[in-house]
Design a protein around this motif. Structure first.
Motif, short mmCIF file in Angstrom:
data_model
loop_
_atom_site.label_atom_id
_atom_site.label_comp_id
_atom_site.label_asym_id
_atom_site.label_seq_id
_atom_site.Cartn_x
_atom_site.Cartn_y
_atom_site.Cartn_z
N ARG A 1 9.90 -9.98 -2.55
CA ARG A 1 9.29 -10.60 -3.67
C ARG A 1 8.13 -9.78 -4.05
O ARG A 1 7.66 -9.28 -5.01
CB ARG A 1 8.75 -12.01 -3.36
N VAL A 2 7.24 -9.37 -2.88
CA VAL A 2 6.05 -8.50 -2.85
C VAL A 2 6.69 -7.38 -3.88
O VAL A 2 5.73 -6.67 -4.64
CB VAL A 2 5.44 -8.38 -1.69
N ALA A 3 7.51 -6.59 -3.15
CA ALA A 3 7.84 -5.20 -3.82
C ALA A 3 8.31 -5.31 -5.42
O ALA A 3 7.94 -4.33 -5.95
CB ALA A 3 9.13 -4.67 -3.03
N ARG B 1 0.67 -1.13 0.06
CA ARG B 1 0.06 0.03 0.01
C ARG B 1 0.87 1.24 -0.05
O ARG B 1 0.45 2.42 -0.23
CB ARG B 1 -0.78 0.15 1.16
N VAL B 2 2.21 1.14 0.12
CA VAL B 2 2.99 2.08 0.25
C VAL B 2 2.96 3.18 -0.84
O VAL B 2 3.03 4.28 -1.03
CB VAL B 2 4.35 2.19 0.77
N ASP B 3 3.00 2.60 -2.05
CA ASP B 3 2.94 3.23 -3.12
C ASP B 3 1.70 3.77 -3.77
O ASP B 3 1.20 4.22 -4.84
CB ASP B 3 3.66 2.61 -4.31
N ARG C 1 8.99 -2.96 -10.64
CA ARG C 1 9.73 -1.77 -10.10
C ARG C 1 9.82 -1.69 -8.64
O ARG C 1 8.82 -2.27 -7.86
CB ARG C 1 9.14 -0.91 -10.66
N ILE C 2 10.74 -1.13 -8.07
CA ILE C 2 10.80 -0.71 -6.54
C ILE C 2 10.68 0.70 -6.54
O ILE C 2 11.27 1.58 -6.81
CB ILE C 2 12.23 -1.16 -5.83
#
Length: 155
Positions: free
Chosen positions: A107-109, A37-39, A114-115
């Motif tokens: 892996r989720v990221a 959820r951070v992005d 992309r990160i």
């Protein structure tokens, strides 16, 4: 999810209760949901990866993992910090299990290809909160990059 989290974090007066695999899956999944959820973009690839990681790491069924994920998503706004999840992880996982969790988080990221800078910041914070040194943070990132055939330039 709230009731599960309350149960997870409740402490018996006479003797501490060790959470079962399901409760640890809830804590780990909640961390991954916070990362996803951070992005501010809910990406289906990230959500699928969360379910896949939960099934593999916690020996739960896909249906259980999806239920945990849905609960975590529905209550993600209620989470006040990462500490509420990392405390149980620190109490009940050894260093190798924490390293595996960190790899799952990477892996989720990487699932969406992309990160985001905020994702990397959250992962670094999680690694610190579960007492993994920076070298383990980097090692997990590189292992996942290698496993997913992602080059350093594509990050």
């Amino acid at each position: 999810m709230i009731e599960r989290l309350k149960k997870l974090f409740s402490v018996a007066e006479s003797e501490p209760v060790k959470p079962d695999a399901h409760q640890l899956a809830v804590a780990a999944t909640a961390l991954m949901v916070q990362l996803s959820r951070v992005d501010n973009q809910e990406d289906e690839r990230e959500l699928k990866t969360i379910v896949d990681c939960a099934v593999k790491a916690h020996q739960i069924t896909r249906e259980e993992a999806e239920e945990i994920l849905n609960d975590a998503l529905a209550h993600a706004e209620d989470a006040t910090s990462l500490y509420q999840f990392t405390g149980q992880i620190n109490d009940h996982l050894d260093q190798q299990q924490k390293q595996s969790l960190l790899e799952s988080i990477w892996r989720v990221a990487f699932a969406d290809g992309r990160i985001d800078k905020y994702e990397e910041h959250v992962i670094r914070k999680i690694a610190e909160l579960i007492y993994l040194p920076h070298r383990e943070f980097i090692r997990a990132k590189l292992m996942v990059c290698d496993a997913m055939n992602i080059s350093e330039n594509n990050q």
